[in-house]
Structure formats: structure tokens, C-alpha cells
Design a protein around this motif. Structure first.
Motif, PDB file in Angstrom:
ATOM      1  N   VAL A  10       0.824  -1.235  -0.252  1.00 44.37           N
ATOM      2  CA  VAL A  10      -0.264  -0.227   0.223  1.00 44.37           C
ATOM      3  C   VAL A  10       0.438   1.020   0.047  1.00 44.37           C
ATOM      4  O   VAL A  10       2.304   1.112   0.594  1.00 44.37           O
ATOM      5  CB  VAL A  10      -0.835   0.232   1.125  1.00 44.37           C
ATOM      6  CG1 VAL A  10      -2.011   0.866   1.185  1.00 44.37           C
ATOM      7  CG2 VAL A  10      -1.933  -1.262   1.152  1.00 44.37           C
ATOM      8  N   PRO A  11       0.491   2.658  -0.617  1.00 42.91           N
ATOM      9  CA  PRO A  11       1.511   3.666  -1.031  1.00 42.91           C
ATOM     10  C   PRO A  11       0.974   4.033   0.688  1.00 42.91           C
ATOM     11  O   PRO A  11       0.069   4.780   1.425  1.00 42.91           O
ATOM     12  CB  PRO A  11       0.346   4.215  -1.925  1.00 42.91           C
ATOM     13  CG  PRO A  11       0.247   3.855  -2.688  1.00 42.91           C
ATOM     14  CD  PRO A  11      -0.238   2.124  -2.144  1.00 42.91           C
ATOM     15  N   HIS A  12       2.374   4.066   1.390  1.00 40.19           N
ATOM     16  CA  HIS A  12       2.135   4.550   2.606  1.00 40.19           C
ATOM     17  C   HIS A  12       4.208   5.311   2.836  1.00 40.19           C
ATOM     18  O   HIS A  12       4.624   4.807   2.265  1.00 40.19           O
ATOM     19  CB  HIS A  12       2.149   3.656   4.278  1.00 40.19           C
ATOM     20  CG  HIS A  12       3.031   3.147   3.843  1.00 40.19           C
ATOM     21  ND1 HIS A  12       3.639   1.903   3.728  1.00 40.19           N
ATOM     22  CD2 HIS A  12       3.284   2.510   5.373  1.00 40.19           C
ATOM     23  CE1 HIS A  12       4.039   1.288   4.024  1.00 40.19           C
ATOM     24  NE2 HIS A  12       4.326   1.572   4.908  1.00 40.19           N
ATOM     25  N   PRO A  92      -9.645  -4.176   2.815  1.00 38.48           N
ATOM     26  CA  PRO A  92      -9.539  -4.332   1.506  1.00 38.48           C
ATOM     27  C   PRO A  92     -10.423  -2.847   0.927  1.00 38.48           C
ATOM     28  O   PRO A  92     -12.526  -2.719   0.827  1.00 38.48           O
ATOM     29  CB  PRO A  92     -10.235  -5.475   1.518  1.00 38.48           C
ATOM     30  CG  PRO A  92     -11.138  -5.620   2.666  1.00 38.48           C
ATOM     31  CD  PRO A  92      -9.799  -5.260   3.258  1.00 38.48           C
ATOM     32  N   GLY A  93      -9.291  -1.983  -0.311  1.00 36.15           N
ATOM     33  CA  GLY A  93     -10.707  -0.842  -1.075  1.00 36.15           C
ATOM     34  C   GLY A  93     -10.596   0.611   0.290  1.00 36.15           C
ATOM     35  O   GLY A  93     -10.802   1.385   0.188  1.00 36.15           O
ATOM     36  N   ALA A 116     -15.020   2.552  11.730  1.00 33.62           N
ATOM     37  CA  ALA A 116     -15.634   3.233  10.734  1.00 33.62           C
ATOM     38  C   ALA A 116     -14.177   2.887   9.227  1.00 33.62           C
ATOM     39  O   ALA A 116     -15.108   2.653   8.937  1.00 33.62           O
ATOM     40  CB  ALA A 116     -14.963   5.172  10.810  1.00 33.62           C
ATOM     41  N   THR A 117     -13.750   1.844   9.744  1.00 33.12           N
ATOM     42  CA  THR A 117     -12.114   1.772   8.798  1.00 33.12           C
ATOM     43  C   THR A 117     -13.514   0.848   7.851  1.00 33.12           C
ATOM     44  O   THR A 117     -13.687   0.238   7.022  1.00 33.12           O
ATOM     45  CB  THR A 117     -10.863   1.597   8.873  1.00 33.12           C
ATOM     46  OG1 THR A 117     -10.318   2.852   9.237  1.00 33.12           O
ATOM     47  CG2 THR A 117     -10.500   0.630   7.838  1.00 33.12           C
ATOM     48  N   CYS A 118     -13.235  -0.882   9.002  1.00 32.85           N
ATOM     49  CA  CYS A 118     -13.789  -1.705   8.492  1.00 32.85           C
ATOM     50  C   CYS A 118     -15.718  -1.605   7.760  1.00 32.85           C
ATOM     51  O   CYS A 118     -16.358  -2.066   7.256  1.00 32.85           O
ATOM     52  CB  CYS A 118     -14.392  -3.098   9.893  1.00 32.85           C
ATOM     53  SG  CYS A 118     -12.974  -2.922  10.385  1.00 32.85           S
ATOM     54  N   ARG A 126     -10.036  -7.926  11.723  1.00 36.45           N
ATOM     55  CA  ARG A 126      -8.783  -9.185  10.999  1.00 36.45           C
ATOM     56  C   ARG A 126      -8.454  -9.065   9.779  1.00 36.45           C
ATOM     57  O   ARG A 126      -7.383  -9.447   8.706  1.00 36.45           O
ATOM     58  CB  ARG A 126      -9.457 -10.991  11.337  1.00 36.45           C
ATOM     59  CG  ARG A 126     -10.227 -11.011  10.212  1.00 36.45           C
ATOM     60  CD  ARG A 126     -10.817 -13.204  11.036  1.00 36.45           C
ATOM     61  NE  ARG A 126     -11.488 -12.569  10.094  1.00 36.45           N
ATOM     62  CZ  ARG A 126     -13.017 -12.764   9.877  1.00 36.45           C
ATOM     63  NH1 ARG A 126     -13.503 -12.528  11.752  1.00 36.45           N
ATOM     64  NH2 ARG A 126     -14.109 -13.246   9.648  1.00 36.45           N
ATOM     65  N   ASP A 127      -9.174  -8.015   8.744  1.00 34.04           N
ATOM     66  CA  ASP A 127      -8.580  -7.697   6.969  1.00 34.04           C
ATOM     67  C   ASP A 127      -7.727  -6.743   6.912  1.00 34.04           C
ATOM     68  O   ASP A 127      -7.728  -6.648   6.091  1.00 34.04           O
ATOM     69  CB  ASP A 127     -10.121  -7.998   6.255  1.00 34.04           C
ATOM     70  CG  ASP A 127     -11.102  -9.036   6.552  1.00 34.04           C
ATOM     71  OD1 ASP A 127     -10.337 -10.576   7.201  1.00 34.04           O
ATOM     72  OD2 ASP A 127     -12.027  -8.831   6.474  1.00 34.04           O
TER      73      ASP A 127
END
Length: 217
Positions: A10-12, A92-93, A116-118, A126-127
Motif C-alpha cells: 500500500v502506498p504509505h 480491502p479498498g 469506521a474503516t471496517c 482481522r482483514d
């Protein structure tokens, strides 16, 4: 720029003093080039609380929040720090950047950001993968009872506290691990290492570094 093995796909990046004072509006070209993205770039007005907002911001108005998420390819989200803990999340996304000083940690901003991300990514904790960047560590962060009690109310275990010294990176890593999120902690103590800005060391002369993350365009 510093990167974490957990987020290599991932770009970071986590910046340092050599990359400039990131208090200025918008990112510098060096940061975006390091990410391989052109933006746009989103960073909120940080207030040491648990609020999470999604980018792009409604009406183009800068919100007050300490976590920013995006599901838009090519967009970059970031937090500015000078001792506080920068936390980057990827699923994912979806990606997120979180600013976790002691007040934000005690307000459970990391758990709020994971939730919020989930929700945005339609996934489970866990993802997610996480990285915690350079921050003031337990060697240099001597605090009072208010901080220890506040962080202790949300952080599992006791490996983040030693007498009056608190390690917020370890505390937030413990919170993430307790949720099932895989996490890396990278970089030195910002107060010890003069390659990084430190508010506790430099006071009002301290600039800001950033933790930034984006979705591939």
C-alpha cells in the motif's frame, strides 16, 4: 522516508525533519512522489478526540477530527505529529490515518477508526493491517496520573507503562492487536532522535512530520 513491512503493498510513508515541516497546507511534492500518487491529499484539523471523518470532505470544508479514511483510489489521507502516535490502517479498498496522542488514545480514537474503516471497506478487523510510526516512547514520556488512568481505561495489559513512563505506541499496538489487527511499530523515539520533530524537546519551535497513506490510483 520510513515504511512498514505490514503495509508494503500500500502506498504509505512516515516523514522526518529532512522532508520539511508538514504544518504547511497540503503535502510537499517529495511526499506525493514517494507515495507514487498525485492526490488529492486530505488532513483534518486535529483536536485530540475520537472523531473519524471520510475524505473527500463535504463542501471542501476542513473538519475537526483525528482520523481520516478514504475509499477513493488515488486519494491520500494523512495526520501531522510531533511526538503523538501516527497510526496507518489498510483494508480491502480502504485506508485510514489516525492521530493518537494521549487524549486521543484515552478517547479510544483507534477503536473508532478501526470500526469506521471496517464499515467503509465492508470487512472485519482481522482483514486490516496497521503500522505505527515514530513517536515519543516510554524512555522519554514521563506523565501524571491523569494520563496513566486515561490510557489504562482503554489499553490492554500493562506493558505500555513503567512507573510514570508511558509508551503510547505500545498501548495503541495493544489495542489494535486486541481487535485482531496485524500491526507493525516502526521508527525511533522522536524525542531521542533529532532526525524527527519533537514538541516535548523543541516546544513551539517543533515542526510536524506526517504519516500518510493512499489507495493506488
Amino acid at each position: 522516508m520510513l515504511r512498514a513491512a505490514s503495509l508494503l503493498s500500500v502506498p504509505h510513508a512516515f516523514t522526518a525533519r529532512e522532508h520539511g515541516d508538514q504544518r504547511l497546507p497540503g503535502p510537499n511534492a517529495h511526499l506525493l512522489a514517494a507515495l507514487g500518487l498525485s492526490g488529492p491529499y486530505f488532513a483534518a484539523h486535529q483536536v485530540h478526540g475520537p472523531r473519524v471523518v471520510a475524505a473527500p470532505f463535504a463542501g471542501g470544508v476542513l473538519p475537526s477530527a483525528d482520523a481520516v479514511i478514504t475509499t477513493t483510489p488515488g486519494h491520500v489521507v494523512a495526520v501531522r505529529v510531533a511526538d503523538c502516535v501516527p497510526v496507518l490502517l489498510a483494508g480491502p479498498g480502504v485506508v485510514a490515518a489516525v492521530h493518537a496522542g494521549w487524549r486521543g488514545t484515552a478517547a479510544d480514537v483507534v477503536r473508532a477508526a478501526v470500526a469506521a474503516t471496517c464499515e467503509a471497506g465492508g470487512c472485519a478487523p482481522r482483514d486490516l493491517r496497521a503500522a505505527i510510526g515514530p513517536s515519543i516512547r516510554g524512555c522519554c514520556y514521563e506523565v501524571g496520573k491523569e494520563v496513566i488512568d486515561g490510557v489504562g481505561a482503554v489499553a490492554p495489559g500493562a506493558d505500555w507503562v513503567d512507573g510514570r513512563r508511558v509508551d503510547l505506541a505500545v498501548a495503541n499496538a495493544g489495542i489494535l492487536a486486541s481487535l485482531g489487527v496485524a500491526v507493525d511499530v516502526v521508527g525511533p523515539c522522536t524525542r531521542c532522535d533529532h532526525a524527527y520533530w519533537s514538541f516535548r524537546r523543541d516546544k513551539e519551535l517543533a515542526g510536524r512530520q506526517v504519516g500518510a497513506i493512499g489507495l493506488p490510483a
